[in-house]
Design a protein around this motif. Structure first.
Motif, PDB file in Angstrom:
ATOM      1  N   LEU A  38       0.828  -1.210   0.000  1.00 32.78           N
ATOM      2  CA  LEU A  38       0.000   0.000   0.000  1.00 32.78           C
ATOM      3  C   LEU A  38       0.862   1.259   0.000  1.00 32.78           C
ATOM      4  O   LEU A  38       0.561   2.231  -0.692  1.00 32.78           O
ATOM      5  N   ARG A  39       1.948   1.232   0.758  1.00 33.51           N
ATOM      6  CA  ARG A  39       2.846   2.393   0.789  1.00 33.51           C
ATOM      7  C   ARG A  39       3.481   2.613  -0.576  1.00 33.51           C
ATOM      8  O   ARG A  39       3.495   3.726  -1.101  1.00 33.51           O
ATOM      9  N   LEU A  40       4.000   1.536  -1.174  1.00 29.99           N
ATOM     10  CA  LEU A  40       4.653   1.660  -2.474  1.00 29.99           C
ATOM     11  C   LEU A  40       3.691   2.146  -3.552  1.00 29.99           C
ATOM     12  O   LEU A  40       4.051   2.984  -4.382  1.00 29.99           O
ATOM     13  N   THR A  41       2.472   1.607  -3.554  1.00 24.73           N
ATOM     14  CA  THR A  41       1.514   2.003  -4.585  1.00 24.73           C
ATOM     15  C   THR A  41       0.978   3.417  -4.365  1.00 24.73           C
ATOM     16  O   THR A  41       0.454   4.020  -5.297  1.00 24.73           O
ATOM     17  N   SER A  42       1.123   3.948  -3.160  1.00 28.57           N
ATOM     18  CA  SER A  42       0.725   5.344  -2.936  1.00 28.57           C
ATOM     19  C   SER A  42       1.837   6.294  -3.386  1.00 28.57           C
ATOM     20  O   SER A  42       1.580   7.468  -3.666  1.00 28.57           O
ATOM     21  N   GLU A  43       3.066   5.792  -3.454  1.00 27.48           N
ATOM     22  CA  GLU A  43       4.213   6.610  -3.841  1.00 27.48           C
ATOM     23  C   GLU A  43       4.562   6.487  -5.322  1.00 27.48           C
ATOM     24  O   GLU A  43       5.124   7.423  -5.904  1.00 27.48           O
ATOM     25  N   GLU A  44       4.265   5.350  -5.927  1.00 33.04           N
ATOM     26  CA  GLU A  44       4.647   5.049  -7.310  1.00 33.04           C
ATOM     27  C   GLU A  44       3.441   4.528  -8.074  1.00 33.04           C
ATOM     28  O   GLU A  44       2.524   3.958  -7.490  1.00 33.04           O
ATOM     29  N   SER A  45       3.479   4.689  -9.392  1.00 31.74           N
ATOM     30  CA  SER A  45       2.467   4.086 -10.260  1.00 31.74           C
ATOM     31  C   SER A  45       3.070   2.845 -10.902  1.00 31.74           C
ATOM     32  O   SER A  45       4.200   2.889 -11.398  1.00 31.74           O
ATOM     33  N   TYR A  46       2.336   1.762 -10.879  1.00 28.08           N
ATOM     34  CA  TYR A  46       2.779   0.502 -11.469  1.00 28.08           C
ATOM     35  C   TYR A  46       1.838   0.130 -12.608  1.00 28.08           C
ATOM     36  O   TYR A  46       0.640   0.403 -12.548  1.00 28.08           O
ATOM     37  N   ASP A  47       2.390  -0.527 -13.621  1.00 25.60           N
ATOM     38  CA  ASP A  47       1.585  -1.013 -14.735  1.00 25.60           C
ATOM     39  C   ASP A  47       0.902  -2.326 -14.374  1.00 25.60           C
ATOM     40  O   ASP A  47      -0.249  -2.558 -14.737  1.00 25.60           O
ATOM     41  N   GLY A  70      -7.086   4.002  -4.321  1.00 27.98           N
ATOM     42  CA  GLY A  70      -6.115   5.078  -4.179  1.00 27.98           C
ATOM     43  C   GLY A  70      -5.218   5.296  -5.373  1.00 27.98           C
ATOM     44  O   GLY A  70      -4.421   6.229  -5.380  1.00 27.98           O
ATOM     45  N   ALA A  71      -5.353   4.468  -6.405  1.00 32.62           N
ATOM     46  CA  ALA A  71      -4.438   4.544  -7.547  1.00 32.62           C
ATOM     47  C   ALA A  71      -4.735   5.751  -8.434  1.00 32.62           C
ATOM     48  O   ALA A  71      -5.883   6.032  -8.754  1.00 32.62           O
ATOM     49  N   ARG A  72      -3.663   6.447  -8.797  1.00 34.34           N
ATOM     50  CA  ARG A  72      -3.787   7.545  -9.759  1.00 34.34           C
ATOM     51  C   ARG A  72      -4.027   6.980 -11.150  1.00 34.34           C
ATOM     52  O   ARG A  72      -4.810   7.499 -11.927  1.00 34.34           O
ATOM     53  N   ILE A  73      -3.302   5.924 -11.467  1.00 32.86           N
ATOM     54  CA  ILE A  73      -3.462   5.204 -12.728  1.00 32.86           C
ATOM     55  C   ILE A  73      -3.801   3.767 -12.351  1.00 32.86           C
ATOM     56  O   ILE A  73      -3.121   3.159 -11.538  1.00 32.86           O
ATOM     57  N   SER A  74      -4.850   3.239 -12.936  1.00 34.67           N
ATOM     58  CA  SER A  74      -5.303   1.900 -12.557  1.00 34.67           C
ATOM     59  C   SER A  74      -4.373   0.829 -13.106  1.00 34.67           C
ATOM     60  O   SER A  74      -4.284   0.620 -14.320  1.00 34.67           O
ATOM     61  N   PRO A  75      -3.646   0.151 -12.207  1.00 34.01           N
ATOM     62  CA  PRO A  75      -2.749  -0.912 -12.666  1.00 34.01           C
ATOM     63  C   PRO A  75      -3.524  -2.189 -12.964  1.00 34.01           C
ATOM     64  O   PRO A  75      -4.650  -2.379 -12.499  1.00 34.01           O
ATOM     65  N   ARG A  76      -2.927  -3.054 -13.728  1.00 36.10           N
ATOM     66  CA  ARG A  76      -3.463  -4.405 -13.923  1.00 36.10           C
ATOM     67  C   ARG A  76      -3.021  -5.208 -12.700  1.00 36.10           C
ATOM     68  O   ARG A  76      -1.831  -5.282 -12.406  1.00 36.10           O
ATOM     69  N   ILE A  77      -3.982  -5.769 -11.963  1.00 39.68           N
ATOM     70  CA  ILE A  77      -3.659  -6.505 -10.745  1.00 39.68           C
ATOM     71  C   ILE A  77      -3.987  -7.976 -10.949  1.00 39.68           C
ATOM     72  O   ILE A  77      -5.125  -8.332 -11.279  1.00 39.68           O
TER      73      ILE A  77
END
Length: 112
Positions: A38-47, A70-77
Motif C-alpha cells: 500500500l505504501r509503495l503504490t501510494s508513492e509510485e504508479s505501477y503497470d 487510491g491509484a492515480r493510474i489503474s494498474p493491472r492486478i
C-alpha cells in the motif's frame, strides 16, 4: 517495458519473480506484506501488480481494493494463489488470477 510490483510474503517467491521480470526487460519491485504494498503504490504508479491473495498481514482481496481506490493510474492486478478455486477470485477486483507456483511461461504471458 512495464513497471511491475510483486507482493508476496514468501520472500524467495517475490524475489525470484522480480529477478525474472527484470531479466525480461521490465522494471520490477517487491513488497513482502500488504502494508508495504500500500505504501509503495501510494508513492509510485505501477503497470502490473502481482498480488498474493493470502498475505500474513492482510487479505490480498482487501489490499487489491485499497490499491484500486487510491491509484492515480489503474494498474493491472493479478491475484496469485496456491488455492485451486481461482474462479472465486475472478469475482473480485483482480484483472486476472494465477496459481502458484507461477512458471516462467505463465509469468511471460501475464507480463505481455
Amino acid at each position: 517495458m512495464a513497471k511491475v510490483l510483486f507482493v508476496d510474503d514468501h520472500r524467495d517467491t517475490a524475489d525470484s519473480l522480480s529477478d525474472l521480470a527484470n531479466a525480461f526487460g521490465h522494471q520490477a519491485s517487491v513488497a513482502y506484506d500488504g502494508a508495504t504494498a500500500l505504501r509503495l503504490t501510494s508513492e509510485e504508479s505501477y503497470d502490473i501488480i502481482f498480488l498474493d491473495v493470502s498475505l500474513r498481514d492482510a487479505d490480498g482481496r482487501d489490499i487489491c481494493a485499497q490499491i484500486r481506490s487510491g491509484a492515480r493510474i489503474s494498474p493491472r492486478i493479478i491475484g496469485l494463489t496456491g488455492y485451486t478455486d481461482i474462479v472465486e477470485l475472478s469475482e473480485h477486483a483482480f484483472d486476472d488470477c494465477a496459481l502458484k507456483p507461477l512458471g516462467i511461461d505463465d509469468l511471460q504471458r501475464l507480463l505481455d
